[in-house]
Design a protein around this motif. Structure first.
Motif, PDB file in Angstrom:
ATOM      1  N   HIS A   1     -28.311  -2.078  12.631  1.00 21.40           N
ATOM      2  CA  HIS A   1     -27.521  -3.190  13.173  1.00 21.40           C
ATOM      3  C   HIS A   1     -28.310  -4.481  13.364  1.00 21.40           C
ATOM      4  O   HIS A   1     -27.750  -5.478  13.836  1.00 21.40           O
ATOM      5  CB  HIS A   1     -26.891  -2.771  14.510  1.00 21.40           C
ATOM      6  N   GLY A   2     -29.581  -4.497  13.030  1.00 21.43           N
ATOM      7  CA  GLY A   2     -30.365  -5.727  13.120  1.00 21.43           C
ATOM      8  C   GLY A   2     -30.019  -6.660  11.974  1.00 21.43           C
ATOM      9  O   GLY A   2     -30.003  -6.262  10.812  1.00 21.43           O
ATOM     10  N   GLU A   3     -29.734  -7.905  12.296  1.00 23.81           N
ATOM     11  CA  GLU A   3     -29.256  -8.843  11.285  1.00 23.81           C
ATOM     12  C   GLU A   3     -30.294  -9.073  10.185  1.00 23.81           C
ATOM     13  O   GLU A   3     -29.933  -9.359   9.034  1.00 23.81           O
ATOM     14  CB  GLU A   3     -28.880 -10.167  11.950  1.00 23.81           C
TER      15      GLU A   3
ATOM     16  N   GLY B   1     -37.022 -20.342  15.866  1.00 23.46           N
ATOM     17  CA  GLY B   1     -36.947 -20.992  14.560  1.00 23.46           C
ATOM     18  C   GLY B   1     -35.882 -20.454  13.617  1.00 23.46           C
ATOM     19  O   GLY B   1     -36.032 -20.566  12.398  1.00 23.46           O
ATOM     20  N   TRP B   2     -34.831 -19.911  14.162  1.00 27.25           N
ATOM     21  CA  TRP B   2     -33.752 -19.376  13.323  1.00 27.25           C
ATOM     22  C   TRP B   2     -32.485 -20.197  13.480  1.00 27.25           C
ATOM     23  O   TRP B   2     -32.081 -20.548  14.590  1.00 27.25           O
ATOM     24  CB  TRP B   2     -33.430 -17.929  13.702  1.00 27.25           C
ATOM     25  N   GLY B   3     -31.846 -20.505  12.371  1.00 27.03           N
ATOM     26  CA  GLY B   3     -30.516 -21.097  12.435  1.00 27.03           C
ATOM     27  C   GLY B   3     -29.472 -19.999  12.518  1.00 27.03           C
ATOM     28  O   GLY B   3     -29.786 -18.811  12.631  1.00 27.03           O
ATOM     29  N   THR B   4     -28.217 -20.399  12.494  1.00 29.53           N
ATOM     30  CA  THR B   4     -27.121 -19.424  12.561  1.00 29.53           C
ATOM     31  C   THR B   4     -26.499 -19.274  11.177  1.00 29.53           C
ATOM     32  O   THR B   4     -25.988 -20.245  10.619  1.00 29.53           O
ATOM     33  CB  THR B   4     -26.043 -19.877  13.561  1.00 29.53           C
ATOM     34  N   PRO B   5     -26.547 -18.059  10.621  1.00 27.27           N
ATOM     35  CA  PRO B   5     -25.935 -17.860   9.296  1.00 27.27           C
ATOM     36  C   PRO B   5     -24.414 -17.836   9.397  1.00 27.27           C
ATOM     37  O   PRO B   5     -23.841 -17.773  10.494  1.00 27.27           O
ATOM     38  CB  PRO B   5     -26.473 -16.490   8.886  1.00 27.27           C
ATOM     39  N   ASP B   6     -23.761 -17.873   8.262  1.00 25.14           N
ATOM     40  CA  ASP B   6     -22.306 -17.731   8.221  1.00 25.14           C
ATOM     41  C   ASP B   6     -21.951 -16.298   8.599  1.00 25.14           C
ATOM     42  O   ASP B   6     -22.311 -15.347   7.899  1.00 25.14           O
ATOM     43  CB  ASP B   6     -21.793 -18.042   6.805  1.00 25.14           C
ATOM     44  N   ARG B   7     -21.281 -16.142   9.720  1.00 29.20           N
ATOM     45  CA  ARG B   7     -20.929 -14.810  10.207  1.00 29.20           C
ATOM     46  C   ARG B   7     -19.429 -14.538  10.104  1.00 29.20           C
ATOM     47  O   ARG B   7     -18.855 -13.788  10.885  1.00 29.20           O
ATOM     48  CB  ARG B   7     -21.404 -14.639  11.647  1.00 29.20           C
ATOM     49  N   THR B   8     -18.795 -15.105   9.097  1.00 25.64           N
ATOM     50  CA  THR B   8     -17.373 -14.856   8.876  1.00 25.64           C
ATOM     51  C   THR B   8     -17.159 -13.382   8.520  1.00 25.64           C
ATOM     52  O   THR B   8     -17.771 -12.878   7.576  1.00 25.64           O
ATOM     53  CB  THR B   8     -16.837 -15.735   7.740  1.00 25.64           C
TER      54      THR B   8
ATOM     55  N   GLY C   1     -34.196 -13.137  18.988  1.00 29.45           N
ATOM     56  CA  GLY C   1     -34.398 -13.111  20.431  1.00 29.45           C
ATOM     57  C   GLY C   1     -34.380 -11.710  20.977  1.00 29.45           C
ATOM     58  O   GLY C   1     -34.896 -11.437  22.064  1.00 29.45           O
ATOM     59  N   ASP C   2     -33.754 -10.789  20.234  1.00 37.20           N
ATOM     60  CA  ASP C   2     -33.748  -9.371  20.595  1.00 37.20           C
ATOM     61  C   ASP C   2     -34.659  -8.646  19.609  1.00 37.20           C
ATOM     62  O   ASP C   2     -34.526  -8.816  18.389  1.00 37.20           O
ATOM     63  CB  ASP C   2     -32.320  -8.833  20.503  1.00 37.20           C
ATOM     64  N   PRO C   3     -35.616  -7.844  20.093  1.00 37.82           N
ATOM     65  CA  PRO C   3     -36.503  -7.128  19.167  1.00 37.82           C
ATOM     66  C   PRO C   3     -35.742  -6.285  18.134  1.00 37.82           C
ATOM     67  O   PRO C   3     -36.249  -6.054  17.028  1.00 37.82           O
ATOM     68  CB  PRO C   3     -37.344  -6.235  20.084  1.00 37.82           C
ATOM     69  N   GLN C   4     -34.524  -5.842  18.471  1.00 37.55           N
ATOM     70  CA  GLN C   4     -33.746  -5.043  17.535  1.00 37.55           C
ATOM     71  C   GLN C   4     -33.314  -5.860  16.317  1.00 37.55           C
ATOM     72  O   GLN C   4     -32.917  -5.300  15.291  1.00 37.55           O
ATOM     73  CB  GLN C   4     -32.510  -4.478  18.241  1.00 37.55           C
ATOM     74  N   PHE C   5     -33.393  -7.174  16.413  1.00 38.11           N
ATOM     75  CA  PHE C   5     -33.079  -8.049  15.284  1.00 38.11           C
ATOM     76  C   PHE C   5     -33.892  -7.651  14.049  1.00 38.11           C
ATOM     77  O   PHE C   5     -33.385  -7.625  12.929  1.00 38.11           O
ATOM     78  CB  PHE C   5     -33.382  -9.498  15.687  1.00 38.11           C
TER      79      PHE C   5
END
Length: 488
Positions: free
Chosen positions: A141-143, A38-45, A131-135
């Motif tokens: 480094h977790g977003e 259920g996550w979209g992709t944020p702006d990662r510029t 998708g990665d528990p480290q998120f």
């Protein structure tokens, strides 16, 4: 006889409390599965300052020419611990930024020999996404913890560099060493990495980078102009608050005013902001700023905004707390101004670096002699065996300016003070007089007065340009400027 203190009794487990301990989320399969959906992709510029990547490419080319056939490794470093598990804000090593244009904590740049030049690869820590528990479990480094985190391809496109995971660093260094003769390092490189690869821990690469960084290109000069412009407006913000600081808040009110301004208009301050009122004004690096701002005393402000590109200004002015200098304050300020003008006039291409130092010091020594403060003649004071005038000016009167407030400090004496000035150099010229309250060699009326004038100067092919000249340097000009600012 000391009192015996019994050791504390061991804790006794309370039945049932163990079951109430919150679970570690990274070990709960249902939570891991749910958090991966259920996550979209944020702006990662990537946050790269315009022009930084192109400038860094030119900088790498300049460095490459000096070290043909050698592997070069430059680290960005990490944020230092403030206390326990809290850290200061990360700020990349200046050499690393100069060569990469990026501010990535823990990153390492490897320049591998390739023919007559080098191929550069940037190794960075992997970001952690849904998708990665480290998120959600990795605070570094977790977003979810650090905000949108560019991936390797994002950085590669923004920097025009090859970018690989930091876990591949050892393999990258090994491959680079096979293509060259030896390995030199600069910046902050993990000691285990140095040991594993036999990387030279000497200063050859650092010294070479310091010399290269002395000559600023057009992009760097533009960044310094921006930093100076924001610093000038920061002075106006601070001076406007002097009446409020006199009533309540003191030096820290003014320090906080500038620091907020710098954080709003740039990355922050380029160094700890100096605000010294009264007896604190003669203290060269008064960053404690825990005193009052006194209406009948001068207040010395040494401040610089660090732009988002990490280039910093370094400007000083001394203001009367009341808005008007007293006769004795003006007398001291006038001598410093005369010294400052002599120093500025001695800045230019082809001149020995020390010219502006000697020009400023000669004025100071003569002025102090006229006031009867030298125990010897002016010639004796100015001689290498004398230097009596420097009781009231023990610091230097200038330095290189750039990514560091005291830029290019790793260079040798021959490349710095023993060299000549050249177009593209940017320096600070900053004579002053520092009459400490407890200095009994001074008449009482001079004790507790500290005055410094500092400007940032670009050396041009035909002379020099004071890029901080929007701020006045005469006592009358400062009084007028203060009145204008405080009127609003």
């Amino acid at each position: 006889m000391t009192e015996h203190i019994a050791p504390p009794a061991p804790a006794v487990p309370v039945p049932g409390l163990e079951d109430r301990r919150p679970p570690k989320l990274a070990k709960v399969p249902a939570f891991i599965e749910y958090m991966g959906q259920g996550w979209g992709t944020p702006d990662r510029t990537p946050p790269v300052v315009a022009g930084a990547a192109t400038a860094a490419g030119h900088h790498r080319s300049r460095l490459s020419e000096q070290f043909p056939g050698q592997t070069l490794v430059i680290g960005a470093g990490t944020a230092p611990v403030r206390a326990n598990d809290t850290y200061y804000d990360f700020r990349p090593d200046s050499d690393f930024y100069w060569l990469s244009g990026a501010a990535i904590e823990g990153a390492v740049l490897v320049m591998a020999p390739s023919g007559t030049s080098h191929d550069a690869t940037l190794f960075i820590p992997a970001p952690f996404y849904p998708g990665d528990p480290q998120f959600f479990a990795n605070a570094a480094h977790g977003e979810m913890w650090v905000g949108s985190a560019p991936d390797f391809s994002d950085w590669a496109q923004a920097l025009s560099l090859q970018v690989q995971p930091l876990t591949e660093l050892d393999a990258g260094i090994t491959a680079a060493m096979r293509a060259g003769s030896g390995t030199l390092a600069a910046g902050i490189i993990d000691s285990d990495v140095r040991s594993r690869h036999g990387i030279d821990a000497g200063g050859d690469l650092g010294r070479a980078l310091a010399v290269l960084r002395m000559i600023k290109d057009d992009w760097e000069i533009a960044q310094l102009r921006e930093a100076v412009d924001h610093t000038v407006s920061g002075f106006a913000a601070v001076v406007g608050e002097i009446p409020a600081a006199v009533k309540a808040g003191g030096e820290r009110w003014l320090q906080g005013t500038f620091d907020r301004h710098a954080r709003t208009h740039g990355n922050g301050v380029g160094y700890a902001t100096i605000v010294g009122s009264g007896k604190h004004a003669p203290t060269l690096h008064w960053v404690r700023c825990d005193g009052p701002v006194l209406e009948d005393k001068v207040v010395l402000l040494d401040m610089g905004v660090e732009a988002n590109s990490f280039y910093t200004a370094d400007v000083t002015r001394t203001f009367p707390g009341s808005g008007t200098f007293s006769p004795i304050q003006r007398q001291v300020h006038d001598l410093v101004e005369k010294s400052h003008r002599a120093g500025l006039a001695a800045v230019g291409p082809g001149r020995p670096w020390t010219d502006f130092h000697h020009a400023s010091m000669e004025v100071i020594a003569n002025g102090l002699n006229d006031w009867g403060l030298l125990p010897v003649s002016v010639d004796e004071a100015l001689s290498p065996a004398g230097q009596h005038h420097r009781r009231y000016l023990v610091c230097g009167v200038g330095h290189h300016l750039g990514l560091d407030v005291h830029d290019c400090a790793q260079s040798s004496h021959d490349d710095y003070q023993g060299a000549t000035m050249a177009p593209g150099m940017v320096l600070a010229v900053e004579p002053g007089l520092y009459f400490h309250e407890h200095d009994l060699t001074l008449p009482p009326e001079l004790r507790g007065i500290g005055v410094r004038l500092e400007d940032n100067v670009l050396i041009t092919p035909t002379g020099s340009e004071v890029i901080s000249d929007a701020l006045p340097i005469t006592a009358a000009g400062i009084e007028e400027w203060v009145a204008t600012v405080q009127r609003g």
